[in-house]
Design an enzyme around this catalytic site. Structure first.
Site, PDB file in Angstrom:
ATOM      1  N   ASP A 922      -3.675 -11.555  -0.427  1.00  0.00           N
ATOM      2  CA  ASP A 922      -3.807 -10.167   0.035  1.00  0.00           C
ATOM      3  C   ASP A 922      -3.210  -9.195  -0.969  1.00  0.00           C
ATOM      4  OD1 ASP A 922      -5.060 -10.784   2.391  1.00  0.00           O
ATOM      5  OD2 ASP A 922      -3.206 -10.954   3.526  1.00  0.00           O
ATOM      6  N   LYS A 991       4.572   1.223   9.645  1.00  0.00           N
ATOM      7  CA  LYS A 991       3.574   0.508   8.833  1.00  0.00           C
ATOM      8  C   LYS A 991       2.178   1.098   8.949  1.00  0.00           C
ATOM      9  CE  LYS A 991       1.297  -3.928   8.112  1.00  0.00           C
ATOM     10  NZ  LYS A 991       1.196  -5.357   8.494  1.00  0.00           N
ATOM     11  N   ASP A1151      -9.902  -6.248   0.738  1.00  0.00           N
ATOM     12  CA  ASP A1151      -8.854  -6.463  -0.259  1.00  0.00           C
ATOM     13  C   ASP A1151      -8.100  -7.774  -0.009  1.00  0.00           C
ATOM     14  OD1 ASP A1151      -7.642  -5.694   2.064  1.00  0.00           O
ATOM     15  OD2 ASP A1151      -6.196  -4.338   1.142  1.00  0.00           O
TER      16      ASP A1151
END
Length: 1230
Positions: A922, A991, A1151
């Site tokens: 990742d 986050k 991604d």
């Protein structure tokens, strides 16, 4: 014309054809009078008039065929009308007793002044009417029950028009002279004259129609419908209908304005394929009469027709000379015009009569992409190790035949994984009842479809657009099966009428494309070329020179896929609405299914209701509760899917163009777009072919990855699924487990607060039930497909969205799904672990647990060794052991990895163990990584692991720490909310906001995200949630501003540029570093179209209308995230292509990059190298130059563009970060 007192029923018709003041005699059976019966005069009682009116309305459908006669009498502007004899009731003529009347050739204007004649025969007529009324009604019912044959209609209506009505007297005279002469030579002379005469405007009201070169988006909705109608008529052998409608529209000034050159060309091309020279000349007369200039396609049609008719060389030579005079090159007929191979051969035959030495332009070698970023991908020198599949050629050929058969059938039946039980007597009875009903529905739908087609055909004969040719594309039984399939899949809570209409039209189009390829010989050509193509992929076959799949497919000279343009959105919505209404009206069932034979009353299977969604009233089609209950009782063992919704059983076709790739026969878009938007496809079509090679080859590579189902994980998921689910592990529970709504019946005297509370509770229960049903259905589809594909190899073809981000086409079962979906998938082709593969498996396992994100790789590896007993216990006893895997962030993927690690460590030689499990790497907040690289931001680069480090940097923890510093300072100053937040500012709280700031989240959206996190904290004082979320979102944005100053500057520049571009009336466009053109589709939803009539009017937004103004807010807010998405997709594609060149298996979830455990190190190296190469290009400077050239070069907007140009050229200055450091960053992707 006022004498024609026209009404909708029989009364209106007979009053129109009856002389004023005299009653009519009863007509004979089978005539109009026999059907309608004698009518009373206006002196009849109101009750009698009401009865007559009801009968009139009931007979409308049968009598509509006679309306054409009255409309014809009214249409004085149409000169040449040929009418078959129309039988009507014999009526007495004024002043005559012979009882006969021929319909007047033209109604006299003075008829309205005719004096009524007193009637003395009314008593006898009324008495006879009473005696015969019952007999005639019985005959009428019998006649109405008989199917209306199209032959009857054609006998009652006028013939199709062939000769056009021209507005130019000179041209009309030429046409008349031509028709009087011998049938051979005049048409050739007229063709030559027509092509040589320069078109001219006939009058001010005959405007130049839009050129054929204009995009479909520039046509009005009416024009789009007409063009689609003409093209569809060609495909269904309805060319006379198309010609008739063209003649009718051309003969009326207002309707002529709708016609474009493309419409004339479509009809001309149809006549050319039939060799109908005279009809083609008729169309050319209309083209010239409309003041249009024939283009290349017009000449191609004329030459093709002459080639089929074996015309003399003189006419062909004059045609070619005229082409040359108009600046059209002969070679362009074969390069710039899209013709089939047969059409091209016929045109070439005609040309050879005049120029026997002419040859087709030589086929140039395939162009090669010369982009700097892709130079190494297409380099012939250097070491290449393109991977092969693990399957032999014969096996792949068998798989191809299975996939071909599946797509030709358009549907796939899959056994449901709902808990199987032995069918009881009740279940068998329910299934028998359901089968009986479906047989009845099939007959009713076939009958309704035929009646609808007859009605729509009549509309075309009357000179109106209709959907008739679209309903003729498929066999009637195929349409009916499709409707019944949709009915079976309809959810119990119903479906939006508009959504259902859209789905029905899409399925019709897809089936039509497949069927057209079947009948055109395309399937046979595909079989021949695909077998050769498999030599490139098969494990036991070789090709002369290694190359990419697209290159090899082009070298084979593979046939180009049929370019079937999607129907315009107005046609799609109208057709879908028509089919949906047909389904509603034709499907009925007994009101009591327990005793269907005793129940004579029928009720609709579907009923139409309205519901409010976001303050909008939405029409919904809901199945009858009794039908839903019958389906539940029957518990049918199969599910039916569209072929395009199921993974492929053979490697997909390589993408070679924007309209060719992926599935074998089913149409697939290269670029997913908003419904009705055509700009993206037009951009791709006009893009140089080489510019798309990088994207096409990357999509092909992603689709060529072979998959299989992880059987052990599937068995465990099915065990929980069939045992009422486990929501904690992502396995939905059945709707029967939903909370039951309150059953309390409050008295009228109950307090309003209690009533409101009960309503809220009821609404909550209904909402939860709907959500559970949706999740359960999604899981049922996924697990049923997984079970269906168990022990098989399959493939997932890919396409991309308008930003270049890639997605698998099959929607229900793919690796972009949930944790369960990803755990069910593994690579079909395994690879030995090698010396480091087992370590990467263990690191991947720890990553999936989410327990050691901030630890270096060696500590993650050590942690895996510490918990090895739990890992092995989870693999051996997943549901009965210690269940360690259930506490992971991604439990099912963790379990799959536990099983793979257990198999590897227990192998005699772990390095030789063949692993099939994908290992993930990742990016560290990949959007911020791209921003930091664009701005060369040293502080930001260090936060997102662009800079080498001994331990991974966690940007979310960094932001949380910075926010804590600000909070502490404010708390010392006595700020109450800062004091309350002490101990609550964690990584989890900030986050989501940090992650989405890079993608354009606003402070309002960020506050909602933080509020949600705070409400999840049980010990946080909830009365401070609103104030605390406001405070934290400000501090998060402030922290990001300090940590990523370069990022914020670039974001502001992109946002301001988009705002100014939108204010100038344009949407933002750019080109990705790999050459993919991007255009933001956000426009104001001002033009909402409505299709009225039927059970519901439907409205839709025409997204393809480029005349609408841009939505400035969406344009400016969307530009920064969309631009970054286009960069991360470019990086992924570069990584995919270079991994393929090195022989690696590679797939991605945006991604997150996947490969075999043995190849993780190589993939990471390629990933870092391609990121550096991508950002070594002057991306922002190139963007600035492109935008200045695109939006600041129009002379008429030079003053408005000055501020825009100044902003666009003010590119943020980069920092001092050295990109080469990325190559040494272990945790860049980890």
């Amino acid at each position: 014309m006022s004498a024609l007192c026209w009404g909708r029923g029989a009364a209106g018709l007979k009053r129109a054809l009856r002389p004023c003041g005299r009653p009519g005699l009863p007509g004979k059976e089978g005539t109009a009078g026999g059907v309608c019966g004698p009518r009373r005069s206006s002196s009849a009682s109101p009750q009698e008039q009401d009865q007559d009116r009801r009968k009139d309305w009931g007979h409308v459908e049968l009598l509509e065929v006679l309306q054409a006669r009255v409309r014809q009498l009214q249409a004085e502007s149409v000169s040449e009308v040929v009418v078959n004899r129309v039988d009507v009731a014999r009526l007495p003529e004024c002043g005559s007793g012979d009882g006969s009347l021929q319909p007047p050739r033209k109604v006299q204007m003075g008829a309205k002044d005719a004096t009524p004649v007193p009637c003395g025969r009314w008593a006898k007529i009324l008495e006879k009417d009473k005696r015969t009324q019952q007999m005639r009604m019985q005959r009428l019912k019998a006649k109405l029950q008989m199917p209306f044959q199209s032959g009857e209609f054609k006998a009652l209506t006028r013939r199709l028009q062939v000769e056009p009505r021209l507005l130019s007297k000179q041209m009309a005279g030429c046409l008349e002279d031509c028709t009087r002469q011998a049938p051979e030579s005049p048409w050739e002379e007229q063709l030559a004259r027509l092509l040589q005469e320069a078109p001219g405007k006939l009058s001010l009201d005959v405007e130049q129609a839009p050129s054929g070169q204009h995009s479909q988006a520039q046509l009005s909705g009416q024009q789009q419908r007409l063009l689609a109608f003409f093209k569809c008529c060609l495909l269904t052998d309805q060319l006379p209908l198309a010609h008739h409608l063209l003649v009718v529209h051309h003969g009326q000034r207002q309707k002529r304005k709708l016609l474009t050159l493309d419409m004339y060309n479509a009809v001309m091309l149809g006549w050319a394929r039939q060799g109908a020279f005279k009809e083609l000349v008729y169309v050319l007369f209309m083209v010239k009469d409309a003041g249009l200039t024939p283009d290349l396609l017009s000449y191609a049609a004329a030459l093709q027709c002459m080639g089929r008719q074996d015309q003399d060389a003189g006419t062909i030579e004059r045609c070619l000379e005229q082409m040359s005079q108009e600046g059209l090159k002969l070679q362009a007929l074969f390069t710039a015009v899209l013709l089939s191979e047969e059409d091209r051969a016929t045109v070439l035959k005609a040309v050879h009569k005049v120029k026997p030495t002419f040859s087709l332009p030589p086929q140039l070698p395939p162009p090669v992409n010369t982009s700097k970023l892709l130079r190494d991908v297409y380099a012939k020198d250097g070491r290449v190790s393109y991977p092969k599949l693990h399957l032999p050629l014969k096996t792949l050929q068998c798989l191809f035949e299975k996939q071909l058969h599946m797509e030709l059938a358009s549907r796939v039946c899959v056994v449901s994984v709902e808990k199987p039980t032995l069918p009881s007597k009740e279940v068998k009875h329910a299934r028998k009842t359901l089968k009986t009903l479906r047989d009845q529905w099939e007959k009713a739908l076939c009958r309704a479809l035929r009646e609808t087609k007859n009605r729509l055909e009549r509309e075309v004969y009357e000179g109106r657009f209709s959907l008739y040719p679209f309903l003729c594309l498929l066999d009637e039984r195929e349409v009916v099966r499709m409707l019944l399939q949709v009915l079976q899949a309809l959810p119990a809570q119903g479906e939006s009428f508009t959504t259902l209409a859209r789905e029905l039209s899409a399925r019709t189009f897809s089936r039509h494309v497949v069927q057209r390829q079947r009948v055109s010989g395309q399937v046979q050509a595909l079989q021949n070329h695909y077998r050769k193509y498999l030599c490139l992929l098969a494990s036991d076959a070789e090709v002369p020179e290694p190359c990419l799949p697209r290159q090899y497919w082009e070298e084979l000279g593979a046939p180009e896929a049929l370019r079937e343009q999607p129907w315009p959105l107005p046609v799609q919505m109208e057709l879908g609405k028509l089919l949906a209404e047909m389904l509603v009206q034709a499907t009925q069932m007994p009101c009591s299914l327990d005793k269907p034979h005793r129940s004579s009353r029928l009720v609709p299977v579907l009923y139409h209701v309205y519901s409010f969604r976001n303050v909008q009233q939405i029409g919904i089609l809901k199945p009858h509760p009794a039908y839903v209950q019958l389906l539940e009782k029957a518990a049918e063992p199969t599910l039916t899917f569209e072929a395009v919704d199921v993974p492929m059983l053979c490697p997909p076709l390589p993408w070679t163009s924007p309209h060719s790739g992926a599935f074998l026969l089913s149409p697939t878009k290269l670029m997913r777009t908003v419904e009705g938007a055509t700009q993206h496809q037009e951009l791709l079509e006009t893009c140089p072919p080489t510019a798309l090679h990088g994207a096409l080859d990357a999509l092909t590579q992603l689709g060529n990855c072979a998959w299989r189902v992880n059987g052990r994980v599937l068995d465990l998921v099915l065990q929980l699924f069939q045992a009422k689910g486990c929501p904690q592990l992502g396995v939905p529970a059945p709707p029967s487990e939903a909370p039951q709504p309150p059953e309390a019946h409050l008295p009228h005297s109950a307090a309003p607060a209690r009533k409101a509370e009960l309503r809220r509770e009821l609404a909550h229960c209904q909402k939860v039930a709907r959500e559970m049903h949706s999740l359960r259905a999604e899981a049922l589809y996924r697990l049923s497909l997984a079970q269906h594909l168990r022990d098989r190899v399959f493939w997932l073809p890919h396409n991309m969205d308008f930003r270049g981000r890639t997605y698998p086409c099959p929607p229900h079962f793919n690796h972009l799904g949930s944790d369960v979906a990803r755990a069910l998938l593994e690579f079909a082709q395994g690879r030995p672990l090698g010396p480091h593969g087992l370590d990467w498996l263990k690191i991947h396992l720890v990553n999936l647990t989410g327990l050691k994100k901030r630890e270096p790789l060696r500590k993650r590896l050590a942690f895996a060794e510490e918990v090895m007993d739990d890992i092995l216990d989870s693999a051996d006893q997943p549901l009965t052991g210690r269940k360690w895997w259930m506490g992971a962030e991604e439990p099912w993927q963790t379990l799959a990895c536990c099983m793979e690690v257990a198999n590897a460590v227990r192998a005699s030689d772990p390095a030789a163990y063949v692993s099939h499990l994908p290992v993930h790497q990742d990016g560290s907040c990949n959007g911020l990584q791209h921003y930091a690289a664009l701005g060369r931001d040293s502080v930001g680069a260090a936060s997102v692991n662009l800079e080498p480090s001994d331990v991974p940097q966690d940007v979310y923890s960094g932001v949380a720490a910075q926010v804590e510093v600000f909070r502490r300072q404010d708390a010392q100053r006595g700020m109450r909310v800062a004091q309350v937040l002490e101990g609550f500012i964690t990584r989890k709280v900030v986050k989501q906001t940090v992650m989405t700031v890079v993608y354009g989240v606003t402070r309002y959206g960020g506050r909602l995200q933080i509020e949600k996190r705070l409400r999840e904290l049980s010990d946080f004082p909830q009365e401070f949630v609103w104030e605390a979320s406001h405070y934290l979102v400000r501090q998060v944005f402030k922290s990001l501003q300090e940590m990523f100053s370069g990022t914020r500057a670039i974001q502001h520049w992109l946002t301001e540029s988009a705002r100014l571009i939108s204010h100038m009336g344009s949407v933002v466009e750019w080109v990705t570093p790999l050459g993919v053109p991007v255009i933001q589709p956000y426009r104001l939803d001002s033009k909402v179209k409505q299709i009225g009539g039927g059970i519901q009017s439907i409205t839709y937004t025409h997204n393809g209308d480029i005349s609408r103004k841009p939505n400035t807010r969406k344009q400016k807010n969307g530009f920064p995230p969309n631009f970054i998405h286009s960069l991360d997709s470019s990086h992924m594609m570069l990584t995919a292509l270079h991994c393929y060149r090195k022989g690696l298996t590679f797939v991605s979830v945006h991604d997150c990059y996947w490969t075999h455990a043995a190849d993780v190190s190589v993939m990471n190296q390629v990933c870092r190298e391609q990121f550096v190469r991508l950002h070594s290009e002057p991306i922002l400077q190139d963007l600035s130059r492109f935008l200045v050239k695109r939006f600041c070069s129009e002379p008429q907007k030079i003053l408005e563009a000055s501020q825009l140009k100044e902003t666009l050229q003010a590119v943020p200055k980069p920092g001092a970060f050295d990109l080469e450091q990325v190559k040494r960053s272990t945790y860049f992707f980890s």
